[in-house]
Every structure is written in C-alpha cells, then in structure tokens.
Design an enzyme around this catalytic site. Structure first.
Site, PDB file in Angstrom:
ATOM      1  N   HIS A   1      33.189  49.912  44.980  1.00 60.79           N
ATOM      2  CA  HIS A   1      34.130  49.334  44.333  1.00 60.79           C
ATOM      3  C   HIS A   1      35.352  50.041  44.211  1.00 60.79           C
ATOM      4  O   HIS A   1      36.643  49.100  44.338  1.00 60.79           O
ATOM      5  CB  HIS A   1      33.799  47.633  44.060  1.00 60.79           C
ATOM      6  CG  HIS A   1      33.844  47.697  42.109  1.00 60.79           C
ATOM      7  ND1 HIS A   1      32.337  48.130  42.075  1.00 60.79           N
ATOM      8  CD2 HIS A   1      35.110  47.571  41.690  1.00 60.79           C
ATOM      9  CE1 HIS A   1      32.634  48.224  41.092  1.00 60.79           C
ATOM     10  NE2 HIS A   1      34.011  47.627  40.292  1.00 60.79           N
TER      11      HIS A   1
HETATM   12  C1  UD1 Z   1      38.466  44.896  39.515  1.00 62.23           C
HETATM   13  C2  UD1 Z   1      38.176  45.910  37.478  1.00 62.23           C
HETATM   14  C3  UD1 Z   1      37.735  46.875  37.842  1.00 62.23           C
HETATM   15  C4  UD1 Z   1      36.276  46.096  37.713  1.00 62.23           C
HETATM   16  C5  UD1 Z   1      35.608  45.337  38.760  1.00 62.23           C
HETATM   17  C6  UD1 Z   1      34.244  44.611  38.666  1.00 62.23           C
HETATM   18  C7  UD1 Z   1      41.032  45.885  37.062  1.00 62.23           C
HETATM   19  C8  UD1 Z   1      42.206  47.164  37.138  1.00 62.23           C
HETATM   20  N1  UD1 Z   1      39.446  46.002  38.083  1.00 62.23           N
HETATM   21  O1  UD1 Z   1      38.610  45.580  40.209  1.00 62.23           O
HETATM   22  O2  UD1 Z   1      37.370  47.335  36.219  1.00 62.23           O
HETATM   23  O3  UD1 Z   1      35.055  47.229  37.590  1.00 62.23           O
HETATM   24  O4  UD1 Z   1      36.828  44.352  39.070  1.00 62.23           O
HETATM   25  O5  UD1 Z   1      33.591  43.826  39.620  1.00 62.23           O
HETATM   26  O6  UD1 Z   1      41.195  44.946  36.506  1.00 62.23           O
HETATM   27  N2  UD1 Z   1      38.969  39.428  45.795  1.00 62.23           N
HETATM   28  C9  UD1 Z   1      38.363  39.205  46.457  1.00 62.23           C
HETATM   29  N3  UD1 Z   1      37.930  37.612  45.727  1.00 62.23           N
HETATM   30  C10 UD1 Z   1      37.921  37.749  44.921  1.00 62.23           C
HETATM   31  C11 UD1 Z   1      38.588  38.739  43.479  1.00 62.23           C
HETATM   32  C12 UD1 Z   1      38.724  39.965  44.401  1.00 62.23           C
HETATM   33  O7  UD1 Z   1      38.837  38.580  47.856  1.00 62.23           O
HETATM   34  O8  UD1 Z   1      36.983  36.654  44.139  1.00 62.23           O
HETATM   35  C13 UD1 Z   1      39.304  40.338  46.364  1.00 62.23           C
HETATM   36  C14 UD1 Z   1      40.992  40.633  46.486  1.00 62.23           C
HETATM   37  O9  UD1 Z   1      41.763  40.752  47.445  1.00 62.23           O
HETATM   38  C15 UD1 Z   1      41.743  41.598  45.219  1.00 62.23           C
HETATM   39  C16 UD1 Z   1      40.556  43.105  45.490  1.00 62.23           C
HETATM   40  O10 UD1 Z   1      39.191  42.049  45.478  1.00 62.23           O
HETATM   41  O11 UD1 Z   1      42.747  42.082  46.245  1.00 62.23           O
HETATM   42  C17 UD1 Z   1      40.542  43.560  44.210  1.00 62.23           C
HETATM   43  O12 UD1 Z   1      40.364  42.441  42.804  1.00 62.23           O
HETATM   44  P1  UD1 Z   1      40.552  42.879  42.059  1.00 62.23           P
HETATM   45  O13 UD1 Z   1      40.014  41.672  40.681  1.00 62.23           O
HETATM   46  O14 UD1 Z   1      42.154  43.314  41.495  1.00 62.23           O
HETATM   47  O15 UD1 Z   1      40.022  43.884  41.289  1.00 62.23           O
HETATM   48  P2  UD1 Z   1      38.198  44.915  41.379  1.00 62.23           P
HETATM   49  O16 UD1 Z   1      38.390  46.051  42.368  1.00 62.23           O
HETATM   50  O17 UD1 Z   1      37.476  43.611  41.975  1.00 62.23           O
HETATM   51  N1  UDP Z   2      26.437  42.740  40.132  1.00 57.96           N
HETATM   52  C1  UDP Z   2      25.984  41.995  40.918  1.00 57.96           C
HETATM   53  N2  UDP Z   2      25.939  41.500  42.096  1.00 57.96           N
HETATM   54  C2  UDP Z   2      26.846  41.901  43.013  1.00 57.96           C
HETATM   55  C3  UDP Z   2      26.863  43.698  42.550  1.00 57.96           C
HETATM   56  C4  UDP Z   2      27.287  43.300  41.192  1.00 57.96           C
HETATM   57  O1  UDP Z   2      25.523  40.881  40.306  1.00 57.96           O
HETATM   58  O2  UDP Z   2      26.278  42.083  44.453  1.00 57.96           O
HETATM   59  C5  UDP Z   2      26.505  43.240  38.686  1.00 57.96           C
HETATM   60  C6  UDP Z   2      25.745  44.125  38.530  1.00 57.96           C
HETATM   61  O3  UDP Z   2      24.144  44.129  38.686  1.00 57.96           O
HETATM   62  C7  UDP Z   2      25.599  44.257  36.915  1.00 57.96           C
HETATM   63  C8  UDP Z   2      27.328  43.514  37.460  1.00 57.96           C
HETATM   64  O4  UDP Z   2      27.644  43.293  38.209  1.00 57.96           O
HETATM   65  O5  UDP Z   2      25.709  44.000  35.873  1.00 57.96           O
HETATM   66  C9  UDP Z   2      28.892  45.204  37.689  1.00 57.96           C
HETATM   67  O6  UDP Z   2      29.732  44.609  37.799  1.00 57.96           O
HETATM   68  P1  UDP Z   2      30.480  45.611  39.067  1.00 57.96           P
HETATM   69  O7  UDP Z   2      29.961  46.618  39.554  1.00 57.96           O
HETATM   70  O8  UDP Z   2      31.733  44.733  39.605  1.00 57.96           O
HETATM   71  O9  UDP Z   2      31.435  46.045  38.047  1.00 57.96           O
HETATM   72  P2  UDP Z   2      31.500  47.490  36.583  1.00 57.96           P
HETATM   73  O10 UDP Z   2      30.632  47.747  35.990  1.00 57.96           O
HETATM   74  O11 UDP Z   2      32.011  48.396  37.998  1.00 57.96           O
HETATM   75  O12 UDP Z   2      32.924  47.435  36.141  1.00 57.96           O
END
Ligand code: UD1
Ligand code: UDP
Length: 361
Positions: A203
């Site tokens: 991601h």
């Molecule tokens: C965010 C965090 C990242 C973390 C990740 C965990 C920041 C800068 N990044 O990244 O550090 O590892 O969360 O998963 O804060 N979207 C949906 N539905 C949702 C959420 C997001 O469709 O419920 C889509 C949207 O198109 C959005 C994109 O995902 O623009 C990115 O979401 P965003 O929360 O901005 O960043 P993440 O990549 O999720």
């Molecule tokens: N996770 C989950 N379902 C998924 C992917 C991740 O429950 O489909 C959990 C995973 O076990 C871990 C956390 O989400 O506890 C990690 O989140 P993510 O990878 O989104 O973010 P990061 O840790 O890189 O910030």
C-alpha cells in the site's frame, strides 16, 4: 485523568485497542476518529473485532491531498480540544491523523503523548517520515517500542519524557492470536493450506504510485507460484485496488486478490503463511512475532531489528530480487527472540501517563 485519543487509520485502531482498554479501567478517554479511513473494511470491522468503544467523535475528514487532509484535521481537532481541554492528547504511529493531533494539541499548550515514537526510515520521500519526526518533536511523552527508537530520539536531542515500553502491536497480537486461530475461517474460505501459500500486502506510495514497481511485485508473486507451487493471497488496500484498476493491471496465475480483511482473519492468514511479502510496517512485526519469514517490498525498513535477527530481508520492488529471496534464502530456525516487548506495553504507557500527570499536578 482526562485523555483525548486521536486515531484515523487502520493500524491506529489496532494500536489503540490495548491502550484504550487499560486507560478506561481508571481514567476518562475521549476517542476521536478523524475519518481518514472510512470504508467498513478499513475501519468499522476493527472496532467490532477488537472491542474498541465506538469513537465519541468522528470528524469525517476522509481522503485528500496531504495538505488538505492534514489541515482539515488540525482545524477540526482544535475545536474538539478546546471543548474537552484534556490533560493529555494521545496519538499513535505516523499517519496524517497522528501529525494533525499532535499539532493541534501542542499549539494549544495541551501535552502530547506519542505511542510508537522514535521510528525512522531516513527516507524523506515517505510522508510517514515527516509525520514521525514532527510528532516526536511536539511530544512531551515519547513511548518507544524498541531500544533503537530510544537511541534515534537521543541522536535528535530528545531525551526527556522518553520511555521504552515495548510495542503495543504485540499486546494486540497476543490478545487476539488464539481467538483468530479459533474463530477465523479464512483459510477454508479461500481454499488455502497452512504453510501452502504466501501472504502479501502492498500500500505504500513507493509501490502503488510507481507503475513499474506494482507490475514487478505482481509478476514476482506469479513467478514464486510457478517455482514453488505456492499461490499468493493479497488483501488489497483500497489505494492499491484503485491503482490496479487505473492501470488495468490483472494478476498473473496463482495470485489471489481479495478485499482487505479484518484483524482476526489477518492474524490467521499471517500465522499459517509460509512466507510474507509486504511494505507494511505492522505486518513486518507481526511476521516476526509469528516466526514467519518476511520479504520487505521497500528500499528500507524502520524495523531494523527484524532484519538483524535474520527473519526479514529488505528487497524493494525488483522482480528478480524478490523471487530470489523467496526461493533461495535460508531463514532462521526456532522462535525468534522477543525484540518488541512482552505484550505489556499498554500498562506501562498508562503508568507513565499517571506518573507524568501526578508530577505536573
Ligand atoms: C495511510 C497512512 C500510512 C499507513 C496507512 C495504513 C498517511 C500519509 N499514510 O496511508 O502511513 O501505513 O494509512 O493503512 O497518513 N481509501 C479508500 N477508503 C478508505 C481509505 C482510503 O478508498 O477507507 C483510498 C482513497 O482513495 C485514498 C487512498 O485510499 O485517497 C489513500 O488513503 P490515505 O488514508 O490518504 O493513505 P493510505 O495510503 O491509506
Ligand atoms: N491488516 C488487517 N487487514 C488487512 C491488512 C492489514 O487487519 O487486510 C492489519 C495488519 O495485521 C496490521 C495492520 O493492519 O496489524 C497494519 O496496517 P497497514 O499495513 O495498513 O499499515 P502500516 O502498519 O504499514 O502503517
């Protein structure tokens, strides 16, 4: 003591669960969800499965550019802080929700406590790196998961209020791993055999926003299936699904794309995987804790201890390098040493907050 906790993204719900439980045994907590993650599979399911109380306030900020998203959060959190006037603002990890909570609080003179302080990738191209550095420098209490994190803070001159408490993700994992084994039916549902598949998550912008990297990772998972007979299951973050659709990328044979899964299904998938390939921070640590070899699909990691212990290898997104690591690398045997604490981090965090509150008051 009155605590205002700010969460917003998937890993923060997991990190907050054990701390929130320990806090609420003795104190008042107001839980603020920024709304950064809003799909049911990225948010609601974690509240239900981890027994986290429903957020007292959901700010409904949603997605946007970094500046817009963070700015809207700061404005909305400030209003809540002015109304609540908590003794502490508690933030987790390194997302835009983390930074927004810390900034809003520090500017009102409300003390900030940061859980998962001191992590560094030294890669300023990562949005998380700005968020971590800035949040740590706003914080009055810095809760570190590892000794490395304590040292990295000291190198930036941060030595006051620093506590080595262990990793709250290990608390959550220990509280739920058995339940996941008992309750989750995900392996049966997907037709997977224990040790018979690889689990992958992707991601990070480094992978999702660079089409060659996304293509290369999918191709590598297909190659691994061809060479080892093990399919890969890839629960897709919505960001990654969006990019795959935009690029009209389809997975090769043996790569199963599924919706994001809940925490219990994820723990079940991790525990029974032969190999984990990921760019997630949390998933690297969970792989280590379950003694499952891990290939990190990034150029660097914050969780250097897992690499030093031999259970994780940092490979990036190169197809050949990923396949080579997956098929030729020799991994350690036996249970890995406890590098991320004993599963009691939440209790230490509450005790440190109480200590700091008593000495301030
Ligand atoms: C965010 C965090 C990242 C973390 C990740 C965990 C920041 C800068 N990044 O990244 O550090 O590892 O969360 O998963 O804060 N979207 C949906 N539905 C949702 C959420 C997001 O469709 O419920 C889509 C949207 O198109 C959005 C994109 O995902 O623009 C990115 O979401 P965003 O929360 O901005 O960043 P993440 O990549 O999720
Ligand atoms: N996770 C989950 N379902 C998924 C992917 C991740 O429950 O489909 C959990 C995973 O076990 C871990 C956390 O989400 O506890 C990690 O989140 P993510 O990878 O989104 O973010 P990061 O840790 O890189 O910030």
């Amino acid at each position: 003591m009155n605590i205002l906790t700010v969460v917003g993204a998937r890993p923060q719900f997991i990190k907050a669960a054990p701390v929130s439980r320990a806090l609420r045994a003795r104190h008042r907590e107001v839980l603020v969800h920024t709304g950064q993650h809003y799909d049911a599979g990225m948010s609601d399911i974690f509240f239900a499965e981890l027994g986290i109380p429903q957020p007292d306030i959901n700010l409904g900020i949603g997605s946007g550019s970094h500046g817009q998203q963070t700015g809207r959060m700061v404005m909305a959190i400030e209003e809540v802080l002015l109304a609540e006037r908590p003794d502490w603002t508690l933030v987790y990890g390194d997302t835009n929700s983390t930074l927004a909570g810390a900034l809003a609080a520090v500017k009102l003179g409300i003390p900030v406590a940061h859980v998962e302080a001191g992590l560094r990738s030294f890669n300023r191209a990562m949005p998380e790196e700005h968020n971590r550095v800035l949040t740590d420098h706003c914080a009055d209490l810095l809760f570190c998961p590892t000794a490395t994190a304590v040292e990295l803070l000291a190198a930036e001159g941060l030595t006051t209020g620093v506590h080595l408490v262990g990793d709250v993700m290990v608390d959550a994992l220990r509280q739920h791993a058995d339940l996941a084994r008992q309750r989750s039916e995900v392996l049966v549902r997907l037709g997977l055999r224990p040790q018979g598949y690889c689990l992958a998550t992707v991601h990070r912008p480094y992978n999702t926003d660079v089409p060659e990297n996304l293509r290369s990772i999918l191709a590598a998972l297909g190659d691994i299936h061809q060479q080892t007979g093990r399919p890969a299951v890839l629960p897709l973050h919505p960001r990654t699904r969006g990019r795959l659709e935009a690029l009209a990328l389809t997975p090769p044979a043996g790569v199963l794309l599924i919706d994001p899964v809940g925490y219990l299904d994820m723990l079940a998938l991790e525990q029974a995987a032969a190999l984990i390939l990921t760019d997630s921070g949390g998933v690297q640590k969970e792989a280590y804790t379950f003694a499952v070899p891990c290939i990190t699909l990034r150029p660097e990691t914050e969780w250097v201890e897992t690499v030093q212990a031999g259970w994780n290898v940092v490979v990036g997104a190169d197809r050949g390098a990923i396949v080579q690591a997956a098929t030729q690398r020799r991994w350690p045997e036996g249970p890995p040493p406890l590098l991320f604490g004993d599963g009691q981090a939440a209790g230490r965090i509450v005790a440190a907050l109480e200590g700091a509150h008593a000495s301030a008051g």
